[in-house]
Design a protein around this motif. Structure first.
Motif, short mmCIF file in Angstrom:
data_model
loop_
_atom_site.label_atom_id
_atom_site.label_comp_id
_atom_site.label_asym_id
_atom_site.label_seq_id
_atom_site.Cartn_x
_atom_site.Cartn_y
_atom_site.Cartn_z
N SER A 110 103.10 59.50 21.81
CA SER A 110 104.20 59.41 20.84
C SER A 110 103.75 59.90 19.47
N ALA A 111 102.52 59.52 19.09
CA ALA A 111 102.01 59.96 17.79
C ALA A 111 101.82 61.47 17.75
N LYS A 112 101.43 62.07 18.85
CA LYS A 112 101.29 63.53 18.90
C LYS A 112 102.65 64.20 18.71
N ALA A 113 103.70 63.65 19.34
CA ALA A 113 105.03 64.22 19.20
C ALA A 113 105.53 64.09 17.77
N ALA A 114 105.28 62.94 17.15
CA ALA A 114 105.71 62.76 15.76
C ALA A 114 105.01 63.73 14.84
N LEU A 115 103.75 64.00 15.09
CA LEU A 115 103.01 64.97 14.27
C LEU A 115 103.58 66.37 14.45
N ALA A 116 103.91 66.74 15.68
CA ALA A 116 104.49 68.06 15.93
C ALA A 116 105.82 68.21 15.20
N LYS A 117 106.65 67.17 15.22
CA LYS A 117 107.94 67.21 14.53
C LYS A 117 107.75 67.38 13.03
N ALA A 118 106.80 66.65 12.48
CA ALA A 118 106.56 66.74 11.04
C ALA A 118 106.08 68.13 10.66
N LYS A 119 105.24 68.71 11.48
CA LYS A 119 104.76 70.06 11.19
C LYS A 119 105.90 71.07 11.28
N ALA A 120 106.84 70.88 12.23
CA ALA A 120 107.98 71.78 12.35
C ALA A 120 108.85 71.72 11.10
N ASN A 121 109.10 70.52 10.58
CA ASN A 121 109.88 70.38 9.36
C ASN A 121 109.19 71.07 8.18
N LEU A 122 107.88 71.00 8.15
CA LEU A 122 107.15 71.64 7.07
C LEU A 122 107.27 73.16 7.15
N MET A 123 107.38 73.67 8.34
CA MET A 123 107.49 75.13 8.51
C MET A 123 108.79 75.68 7.90
N THR A 124 109.85 74.90 7.82
CA THR A 124 111.11 75.37 7.23
C THR A 124 111.20 75.05 5.74
N SER A 125 110.62 73.93 5.34
CA SER A 125 110.73 73.54 3.93
C SER A 125 109.87 74.40 3.02
N GLY A 126 108.77 74.88 3.51
CA GLY A 126 107.90 75.70 2.67
C GLY A 126 108.53 77.02 2.27
N PRO A 127 108.98 77.86 3.23
CA PRO A 127 109.64 79.12 2.87
C PRO A 127 110.89 78.92 2.03
N LYS A 128 111.62 77.82 2.24
CA LYS A 128 112.82 77.56 1.45
C LYS A 128 112.50 77.43 -0.03
N VAL A 129 111.41 76.78 -0.33
CA VAL A 129 110.99 76.63 -1.73
C VAL A 129 110.68 77.99 -2.33
N SER A 130 110.03 78.84 -1.56
CA SER A 130 109.70 80.18 -2.07
C SER A 130 110.96 80.98 -2.38
N ARG A 131 111.98 80.92 -1.51
CA ARG A 131 113.22 81.65 -1.74
C ARG A 131 113.96 81.09 -2.95
N TYR A 132 114.07 79.78 -3.04
CA TYR A 132 114.80 79.18 -4.15
C TYR A 132 114.11 79.47 -5.49
N LYS A 133 112.80 79.63 -5.45
CA LYS A 133 112.10 79.93 -6.70
C LYS A 133 112.53 81.28 -7.26
N GLU A 134 112.72 82.26 -6.37
CA GLU A 134 113.16 83.57 -6.81
C GLU A 134 114.63 83.54 -7.27
N LEU A 135 115.48 82.76 -6.57
CA LEU A 135 116.90 82.72 -6.90
C LEU A 135 117.17 81.97 -8.19
N VAL A 136 116.37 80.92 -8.43
CA VAL A 136 116.61 80.15 -9.66
C VAL A 136 116.26 80.98 -10.90
N ALA A 137 115.38 81.97 -10.72
CA ALA A 137 115.04 82.84 -11.86
C ALA A 137 116.22 83.72 -12.27
N ILE A 138 117.08 84.13 -11.32
CA ILE A 138 118.24 84.98 -11.62
C ILE A 138 119.52 84.15 -11.58
#
Length: 401
Positions: A110-138
């Motif tokens: 169960s702990a292995k599955a929870a870790l995999a889920k958390a890593k998957a969420n991190l994979m989407t949240s990281g690129p989103k921050v990069s895109r929003y950083k560029e958009l907030v500038a314009i």
């Protein structure tokens, strides 16, 4: 013609009586002067001579294990197997019990599955921050949306770390289902059998492992004896042996233990109930002849007396006051009584602190034949000397030490 005898006169009878009496007195006087003189008692002596002796102190004590580890479970569950032989020697890390691991294995999954889920969420949240950083500038997105994206990314990172910690904890608990020996040593009996339910950190130990080689021997010495020994060393009466004091053991059956030990330390406090100080010695125990709890007597080397006087015990007696006394043959050939101050025993000898000096002839044989003030002569040294059970020691005998 018959001869006639006349009765002697009273004067003649008196003369005859005087002659007879004089003859009897002369005979008695002659027998007294010719009686042989009483023989002078012959005694066996020991010539007192100082010598350098290792002074020892015999103290009671008990053995104690060098290390003791009580084995307790760190997780709860049912005991499936006992994996050791009671009374055997085990190595550190050896598996002793197997606790049912099914639930702990599921927790790990169960702990292995929870870790995999958390890593998957991190994979989407990281690129989103990069895109929003560029958009907030314009001004393509609001500052609030950008801040929310950054917070979500940090949350995703924290979730990954939390899931990883949970997995590590689950893996540790799964590992603890194997109850291992914490130290190397001899294992005692088991207090549980397969099928028993145990709980984490319970008060009752499953078993105990004791390291027996080396082994401690704890002995007690009175504080008065310790102070006296310290004063003797400080005054120069005793010279302290270099390094750690050597200790030998006498077992409960009277035999001597083959290995010698070293004194490790003295306790820092005096037991108020007994007035004793505990001394601890360390002994090699390769054959495990010594077991914890055995009663022994430890012979501790206290120091070296370079002018010690040791005399045979058969030459020392006690008077009505309990004082040690001895009979000495003085230079005039007469018996003299001395009052002694004795110390420890050294084999079959007494260590004498005062009352005898070098050159004294201590009477050790024939003590019952003489008394103080009577004349005596020293017997010639015998070819063989009897042991401590009886018999005299020759004047040239050396003290055992």
């Amino acid at each position: 013609m018959e001869a006639k005898f006349r009765k002697p006169s009273a004067r003649t009878a008196g003369a005859i009586a005087l002659v007879a009496a004089a003859t009897l007195v002369a005979g008695c006087s002659k027998s007294k002067t010719e009686a042989p003189p009483a023989p002078v008692a012959e005694v066996g002596v020991f010539k007192v001579a100082p010598e350098a002796l290792q002074i020892t102190t015999e103290l009671p004590g008990r053995t104690a294990a060098f290390q003791v580890a009580e084995v307790r479970p760190q997780v709860s569950g049912l005991i499936q197997k006992r994996l050791f032989v009671e009374g055997a020697d085990v190595k550190a890390g050896t598996a002793l019990y197997q606790i049912d691991a099914a639930t702990y294995q599921a927790t790990v999954s169960s702990a292995k599955a929870a870790l995999a889920k958390a890593k998957a969420n991190l994979m989407t949240s990281g690129p989103k921050v990069s895109r929003y950083k560029e958009l907030v500038a314009i001004e393509g997105v609001s500052r609030q949306d950008y801040d929310d994206a950054v917070a979500s990314n940090e949350q995703a990172k924290a979730d990954v770390e939390s899931a990883a910690a949970a997995l590590e904890q689950a893996a540790i608990n799964l590992k603890y289902t194997h109850v291992n020996a914490p130290i190397s040593g001899r294992i005692s009996r088991s207090t549980v059998t397969p099928g028993a339910l145990v709980t984490a950190n319970q008060t009752t130990a499953l078993t105990t492992v004791q390291q027996l080689d080396p082994i401690y021997v704890d002995v007690t010495q009175s504080s008065e004896d310790m102070l006296r020994l310290k004063r003797d060393i400080e005054s120069g009466g005793l010279k302290k042996s270099g390094g750690l004091a050597k200790v030998t053991l006498v077992l409960s059956d009277g035999s001597k233990y083959a290995e010698a030990g070293k004194l490790q330390f003295s306790d820092v406090s005096v037991d108020p109930g007994t007035g004793n100080v505990t001394l601890r010695a360390l002994f090699p125990n390769p054959k495990h002849d010594l077991l914890p709890g055995m009663f022994v007597r430890a012979v501790v080397e206290s120091g070296v007396d370079e002018a010690a006087i040791a005399v045979p015990q058969q030459g020392v007696t006690r008077n009505a006051k309990g004082q040690a006394t001895a009979l000495v043959l003085n230079k005039e050939g007469k018996v003299e009584q001395r009052t002694l101050v004795t110390g420890a025993t050294l084999g079959d000898k007494w260590l004498v602190k005062s009352g005898l000096v070098a050159g004294d002839l201590l009477i050790v044989e024939g003590v019952q034949k003489v008394k103080p003030g009577a004349p005596a002569t020293a017997a010639k040294p015998a070819a063989a000397v009897a042991g401590p059970a009886g018999g005299a020691m020759s004047p040239n005998a050396k003290s055992a030490h």
